[in-house]
Write a protein that holds these residues in place. Structure first.
Motif, PDB file in Angstrom:
ATOM      1  N   ARG B  20     100.421  72.770 125.042  1.00 20.31           N
ATOM      2  CA  ARG B  20     100.597  73.912 124.144  1.00 20.31           C
ATOM      3  C   ARG B  20     101.203  73.374 122.856  1.00 20.31           C
ATOM      4  O   ARG B  20     102.283  72.792 122.865  1.00 20.31           O
ATOM      5  N   VAL B  31     104.709  71.295 122.736  1.00 18.74           N
ATOM      6  CA  VAL B  31     106.003  71.770 123.253  1.00 18.74           C
ATOM      7  C   VAL B  31     106.050  71.559 124.761  1.00 18.74           C
ATOM      8  O   VAL B  31     107.118  71.317 125.331  1.00 18.74           O
ATOM      9  N   GLN B  32     104.882  71.635 125.409  1.00 18.59           N
ATOM     10  CA  GLN B  32     104.803  71.341 126.841  1.00 18.59           C
ATOM     11  C   GLN B  32     103.354  71.084 127.223  1.00 18.59           C
ATOM     12  O   GLN B  32     102.430  71.453 126.503  1.00 18.59           O
ATOM     13  N   SER B  35     102.026  70.963 133.206  1.00 17.80           N
ATOM     14  CA  SER B  35     103.008  70.902 134.304  1.00 17.80           C
ATOM     15  C   SER B  35     104.264  71.706 133.977  1.00 17.80           C
ATOM     16  O   SER B  35     104.982  72.122 134.882  1.00 17.80           O
ATOM     17  N   GLY B  36     104.557  71.948 132.701  1.00 20.98           N
ATOM     18  CA  GLY B  36     105.670  72.823 132.339  1.00 20.98           C
ATOM     19  C   GLY B  36     106.972  72.079 132.094  1.00 20.98           C
ATOM     20  O   GLY B  36     107.174  70.952 132.564  1.00 20.98           O
ATOM     21  N   ILE B  37     107.878  72.734 131.372  1.00 15.58           N
ATOM     22  CA  ILE B  37     109.102  72.080 130.896  1.00 15.58           C
ATOM     23  C   ILE B  37     109.990  71.624 132.056  1.00 15.58           C
ATOM     24  O   ILE B  37     110.534  70.515 132.037  1.00 15.58           O
ATOM     25  N   LEU B 225     108.120  68.614 123.558  1.00 21.18           N
ATOM     26  CA  LEU B 225     109.376  68.851 122.836  1.00 21.18           C
ATOM     27  C   LEU B 225     110.337  69.760 123.600  1.00 21.18           C
ATOM     28  O   LEU B 225     111.548  69.676 123.421  1.00 21.18           O
ATOM     29  N   GLY B 226     109.798  70.642 124.457  1.00 21.95           N
ATOM     30  CA  GLY B 226     110.652  71.543 125.228  1.00 21.95           C
ATOM     31  C   GLY B 226     111.594  70.762 126.126  1.00 21.95           C
ATOM     32  O   GLY B 226     112.814  70.958 126.103  1.00 21.95           O
TER      33      GLY B 226
END
Lengths: 121, 376
Positions: B20, B31-32, B35-37, B225-226
């Motif tokens: 994203r 930002v991610q 797989s997610g932050i 970046l998250g």
């Protein structure tokens, strides 16, 4: 029958009550949830009231009451484990149940097809 | 009108990985990833994360005289660090100060043997270049158009060693020019996560190639970046524009460890940097407030801007959260902020005003997690 709001909530009729949660699309946009704060059971709410606070790693968001009514039950399991909302937003990750002030208000919301088009637009 | 966003050499790779993308400091950045932050964060500590930090500014400083000591002396007029004693192949953290003792930006300084290499914040590139050009005599200031990859985490060394085993001989804050599978790189053993790891400067054309090779090794995942923000927050590291800026001095920010005896009162080269009177005065007699770590009770994150109070009843503000969120490794909310000295002792109970309620938070030592730096 499922109904949807433009705030990416789903409502499922269950007897006199509706169950309310957020959609898969909403959870994808929010990312991993780490905090959920639910309303008090019994609280009377008006459409648009801030009833739930959710926080992802990155940001806080408010979930609004989708319609007028009274909160009857909240899903405390997601407070203990917010990841449940990401894992299963349409079933185990529900937020609260409510009795609608006017059950015909449901007719004003989007159906599945309408919501799909709304998300794609 | 949307502003035109710059792209790093890894932009196509991010998009291809399903990242994203968000605007950050004028760049279109991930930002991610899917797989997610949370997973990206935890994976970085448990194994290795690959970060695109190509948006950061890389600047070389070359001496007109040919002697790197002349650049070191010149740079010491802008930063309170000991640059003259920085050995070739070593890196040091510092900050540009202003006449009031505030912080204009923080940066890493490397002695490259015949020149200095600086890495500055993306959002401050233009500012810092102008500041260097105006403030340095007899120095050629050369902004570099290069890629920068951070490989961070407990298995970062094993992965990078696949491309050049010499990295095993590097310790924290070492910098070496290395060949990475045929591509020339400048590698430092440092980062912004609190983990062991490396930052790898590459020609723009080689950056995606090296990134892709590293991502091909087991245990290396792309991280956005998250998670970079939650990792640095757990490590107690400052983010310019949030935890430090022109309104905070290095002493208030608890960064006096980066001002060595040589630049303090009584030292060989005491003062001589902007705001020295204020900063050295605060080192001698203390500042009125200090950056501290905060552990909110419960699960609700206290984010940037949350007002802090000494009493649950409120009253006069005791400061403000400058960075805050949820720490995946801590599995709890965490924050940093400035409070008066008398409230800065670890264990002090404060209150953050969150959604109209006063929630307790306890002052705690930084960092929140134990660093994994390879110091020897």
């Amino acid at each position: 029958m499922l109904r949807f709001t433009e705030e990416h909530e789903w409502l499922k009729q269950d007897g006199d009550e509706v169950v309310v949660g957020i959609t898969q699309y909403a959870t994808e946009q929010l990312g991993d949830l780490v905090f959920v704060e639910l309303p008090e059971e019994g609280r009377t709410v008006a459409k648009g009231d801030e009833v739930v606070v959710i926080e992802s790693v990155k940001a806080a968001s408010d979930i609004l009451a989708p319609l007028d009514g009274q909160i009857t039950e909240v899903n405390s399991a997601i407070v203990a484990n917010p990841a449940m909302v990401n894992e299963d937003p349409m079933e185990n990750g529900w937020f609260f149940r409510m009795i609608l002030a006017d059950p015909t208000d449901l007719d004003g919301l989007m159906d599945e097809e309408g919501y799909r088009k709304f998300v794609e637009s | 009108m949307a502003e035109q966003l710059a792209e790093t050499p890894l932009h196509a790779l991010h998009v291809g990985l399903g990242a994203r993308m968000v605007p950050f400091a004028g760049y279109d950045m991930p930002v991610q990833y899917p797989s997610g932050i949370l997973k990206e964060h935890l994976h970085t500590r448990a194994a290795a994360g690959l970060f695109d930090v190509s948006h950061m500014g890389q600047v070389e400083l070359w001496p007109a005289s040919g002697d790197v000591a002349d650049v070191a002396r010149a740079l010491e007029r802008l930063v309170p660090a000991d640059i003259l004693s920085l050995a070739p192949g070593r890196q040091r953290y510092s900050f540009f100060t202003d006449a009031n003792g505030g912080i204009l930006d923080d940066l890493m300084v490397t002695n490259g043997g015949d020149h200095l290499l600086l890495v500055v914040n993306a959002a401050r590139k233009a500012h810092d270049l102008a500041h260097l050009q105006a403030g340095l005599d007899g120095v050629e200031v050369v902004p570099l158009e290069r890629g920068l990859i951070a490989l961070q985490g407990s298995t970062a060394e094993a992965a990078l060693a696949e491309l050049n085993s010499d990295v095993r001989g590097m310790r924290f804050m070492d910098v070496r020019a290395l060949d990475l599978g045929g591509m020339p790189a400048v590698v430092s053993r440092s980062g912004y996560t609190g983990e062991d790891g490396f930052e790898i400067s590459l020609a723009e054309r080689d950056t995606a190639d090296v990134a892709q090779r590293l991502l091909g090794f087991p245990g290396v995942l792309p991280v956005g970046l998250g998670a970079r923000d939650s990792l640095r927050l757990e490590a107690g590291l400052c983010l310019w524009g949030h935890d430090i800026d022109e309104t905070t001095t290095p002493v208030e920010a608890a960064l006096e460890w980066a001002i060595p005896p040589a630049r303090r009162s009584g030292g060989d080269r005491a003062g001589g940097f902007p705001g020295a009177e204020v900063i050295l005065g605060q080192i001698a007699s203390g500042a009125a407030r200090r950056r501290v770590g905060l552990l909110p009770e419960g699960r609700a994150p206290m984010r940037e801007g949350i007002e802090l109070f000494a009493e649950a009843e409120g009253g006069a503000s005791a400061g403000r959260v400058t960075s805050g969120g949820f720490g995946p490794s801590l599995d709890a909310p965490l924050a940093m902020g400035y409070v008066p000295m008398e409230l800065a002792a670890p264990g002090t109970r404060l209150y953050g005003q969150l959604r109209g309620r006063m929630l307790p938070a306890t002052v705690t030592k930084l960092p929140f997690v134990r660093p994994g730096y390879r110091r020897k």
